[in-house]
Scaffold this motif. Structure first.
Motif, PDB file in Angstrom:
ATOM      1  N   GLY A 102       0.799  -1.217   0.000  1.00 46.06           N
ATOM      2  CA  GLY A 102       0.000   0.000   0.000  1.00 46.06           C
ATOM      3  C   GLY A 102       0.828   1.262   0.000  1.00 46.06           C
ATOM      4  N   ASP A 103       0.377   2.255   0.784  1.00 40.00           N
ATOM      5  CA  ASP A 103       1.058   3.546   0.771  1.00 40.00           C
ATOM      6  C   ASP A 103       2.320   3.567   1.619  1.00 40.00           C
ATOM      7  N   ARG A 104       2.716   2.386   2.152  1.00 37.96           N
ATOM      8  CA  ARG A 104       4.011   2.341   2.855  1.00 37.96           C
ATOM      9  C   ARG A 104       5.150   2.512   1.856  1.00 37.96           C
ATOM     10  N   VAL A 105       4.885   2.180   0.588  1.00 36.22           N
ATOM     11  CA  VAL A 105       5.862   2.389  -0.478  1.00 36.22           C
ATOM     12  C   VAL A 105       5.456   3.623  -1.265  1.00 36.22           C
ATOM     13  N   GLN A 106       6.391   4.569  -1.387  1.00 34.07           N
ATOM     14  CA  GLN A 106       6.148   5.785  -2.163  1.00 34.07           C
ATOM     15  C   GLN A 106       6.670   5.561  -3.586  1.00 34.07           C
ATOM     16  N   TYR A 107       5.998   6.152  -4.560  1.00 32.45           N
ATOM     17  CA  TYR A 107       6.405   5.978  -5.947  1.00 32.45           C
ATOM     18  C   TYR A 107       6.905   7.301  -6.524  1.00 32.45           C
ATOM     19  N   VAL A 108       8.105   7.250  -7.096  1.00 32.64           N
ATOM     20  CA  VAL A 108       8.686   8.405  -7.777  1.00 32.64           C
ATOM     21  C   VAL A 108       8.762   8.057  -9.254  1.00 32.64           C
ATOM     22  N   THR A 109       8.000   8.755 -10.066  1.00 38.02           N
ATOM     23  CA  THR A 109       7.889   8.424 -11.478  1.00 38.02           C
ATOM     24  C   THR A 109       8.802   9.299 -12.341  1.00 38.02           C
ATOM     25  N   GLY A 110       8.849   8.976 -13.628  1.00 35.03           N
ATOM     26  CA  GLY A 110       9.621   9.761 -14.584  1.00 35.03           C
ATOM     27  C   GLY A 110      10.848   9.062 -15.114  1.00 35.03           C
ATOM     28  N   LYS A 111      11.217   7.916 -14.528  1.00 32.47           N
ATOM     29  CA  LYS A 111      12.424   7.203 -14.941  1.00 32.47           C
ATOM     30  C   LYS A 111      12.243   6.639 -16.354  1.00 32.47           C
ATOM     31  N   VAL A 112      13.167   6.977 -17.254  1.00 35.35           N
ATOM     32  CA  VAL A 112      13.108   6.486 -18.633  1.00 35.35           C
ATOM     33  C   VAL A 112      14.437   5.873 -19.080  1.00 35.35           C
ATOM     34  N   PHE A 114      18.528   4.215 -17.224  1.00 41.40           N
ATOM     35  CA  PHE A 114      19.139   3.417 -16.163  1.00 41.40           C
ATOM     36  C   PHE A 114      19.104   4.094 -14.793  1.00 41.40           C
ATOM     37  N   ASN A 115      19.335   5.392 -14.745  1.00 36.37           N
ATOM     38  CA  ASN A 115      19.545   6.144 -13.511  1.00 36.37           C
ATOM     39  C   ASN A 115      18.224   6.638 -12.941  1.00 36.37           C
ATOM     40  N   ALA A 116      17.887   6.207 -11.722  1.00 33.86           N
ATOM     41  CA  ALA A 116      16.613   6.578 -11.105  1.00 33.86           C
ATOM     42  C   ALA A 116      16.565   8.041 -10.674  1.00 33.86           C
ATOM     43  N   PHE A 117      17.699   8.721 -10.679  1.00 33.28           N
ATOM     44  CA  PHE A 117      17.711  10.149 -10.327  1.00 33.28           C
ATOM     45  C   PHE A 117      17.435  11.026 -11.543  1.00 33.28           C
ATOM     46  N   SER A 118      17.698  10.492 -12.737  1.00 36.08           N
ATOM     47  CA  SER A 118      17.568  11.280 -13.960  1.00 36.08           C
ATOM     48  C   SER A 118      16.104  11.429 -14.355  1.00 36.08           C
ATOM     49  N   ASN A 119      15.692  12.677 -14.578  1.00 39.25           N
ATOM     50  CA  ASN A 119      14.336  12.979 -15.046  1.00 39.25           C
ATOM     51  C   ASN A 119      13.267  12.707 -13.982  1.00 39.25           C
ATOM     52  N   THR A 120      13.681  12.555 -12.719  1.00 42.49           N
ATOM     53  CA  THR A 120      12.726  12.301 -11.636  1.00 42.49           C
ATOM     54  C   THR A 120      12.964  13.282 -10.483  1.00 42.49           C
ATOM     55  N   ALA A 121      12.062  13.240  -9.502  1.00 40.75           N
ATOM     56  CA  ALA A 121      12.190  14.074  -8.307  1.00 40.75           C
ATOM     57  C   ALA A 121      12.778  13.274  -7.147  1.00 40.75           C
ATOM     58  N   LEU A 122      13.548  12.234  -7.457  1.00 41.67           N
ATOM     59  CA  LEU A 122      14.083  11.373  -6.404  1.00 41.67           C
ATOM     60  C   LEU A 122      14.994  12.134  -5.455  1.00 41.67           C
ATOM     61  N   ASP A 123      15.932  12.909  -5.979  1.00 40.93           N
ATOM     62  CA  ASP A 123      16.857  13.651  -5.118  1.00 40.93           C
ATOM     63  C   ASP A 123      16.101  14.619  -4.209  1.00 40.93           C
ATOM     64  N   GLU A 124      15.157  15.351  -4.774  1.00 38.43           N
ATOM     65  CA  GLU A 124      14.377  16.308  -3.978  1.00 38.43           C
ATOM     66  C   GLU A 124      13.574  15.587  -2.891  1.00 38.43           C
ATOM     67  N   THR A 125      13.042  14.436  -3.230  1.00 38.66           N
ATOM     68  CA  THR A 125      12.267  13.663  -2.259  1.00 38.66           C
ATOM     69  C   THR A 125      13.141  13.210  -1.100  1.00 38.66           C
ATOM     70  N   LEU A 126      14.333  12.722  -1.413  1.00 39.98           N
ATOM     71  CA  LEU A 126      15.252  12.260  -0.372  1.00 39.98           C
ATOM     72  C   LEU A 126      15.708  13.418   0.513  1.00 39.98           C
ATOM     73  N   ARG A 127      16.061  14.537  -0.075  1.00 39.18           N
ATOM     74  CA  ARG A 127      16.537  15.676   0.703  1.00 39.18           C
ATOM     75  C   ARG A 127      15.439  16.250   1.593  1.00 39.18           C
TER      76      ARG A 127
END
Length: 203
Positions: A102-112, A114-127
């Motif tokens: 369920g919502d215990r897992v958060q989803y960060v979309t936009g990955k197109v 290899f790198n999950a940081f590229s084109n996504t808000a992953l770094d901003e989410t972590l910080r």
């Protein structure tokens, strides 16, 4: 390792890799290794869900025209020619085993890629969550896991690759990355060792 400052990044936990009829399941030599990765990862998430650890899934979803892949080679070419991870298909969907959390897992979309940081808000989410430690799991070790781990390191995070919750194309490739590549910039640990460390028990 403080769970409150730690994020588990799940890469590629989608049907095209993990379902029995997944388009890319055959990319991995000895597909039972994929089943082991799934079982280990579900067990790890189950153990961590009661902690304050941030758990994030970063699926790759591609437009039907694959415009993000101008001149794909290797596994990206295989994705394009096989129709893998195409938006709107069952193969691109998150596996049921992960959805069960369920919502215990958060989803960060936009990955197109290899790198999950590229084109996504992953770094901003972590910080925004004050994350210092990043644990990386998923598919494929030599591509998405390595690219995501390096990107995390370059952004100042302490990185650990969870060896039994990731798979490369061959056992030899998995061993090479875990023993010779990842130690150049990251730690390598099993999910059991990490659970024990979180509980303060010597691994």
């Amino acid at each position: 390792m403080d769970p409150r400052k730690t994020a588990l990044i799940l890469v590629g936990f989608q049907n095209d890799y993990f379902a029995k009829d997944g388009i890319l399941r055959g990319v991995v030599e000895e597909p039972n290794r994929v089943d082991a990765v799934l079982a280990n990862t579900v067990h790890f998430v189950e153990a961590m869900k009661q902690t304050e650890m941030t758990i994030i899934s970063t699926p790759i979803v591609l437009e039907p025209d694959y415009r993000a892949m101008a001149s794909p080679v290797g596994i990206l070419y295989a994705m394009k020619t096989s129709g893998a991870f195409k938006a709107g298909t069952t193969g691109a969907d998150t596996i049921p085993e992960l959805l069960a959390f369920g919502d215990r897992v958060q989803y960060v979309t936009g990955k197109v890629g290899f790198n999950a940081f590229s084109n996504t808000a992953l770094d901003e989410t972590l910080r925004a969550r004050g994350i210092e430690n990043v644990l990386v799991c998923g598919m494929v070790t030599s591509l998405c896991i390595d690219s995501t781990g390096r990107a995390a390191y370059e952004r100042g995070y302490s990185v650990t690759v969870v060896s039994d919750c990731s798979s490369s194309r061959t056992p030899a490739e998995q061993d090479f990355f875990c023993t010779s590549v990842f130690p150049l910039y990251a730690g390598v640990a099993t999910s059991t060792e990490l659970v024990q460390a979180m509980q303060g028990i010597p691994a």
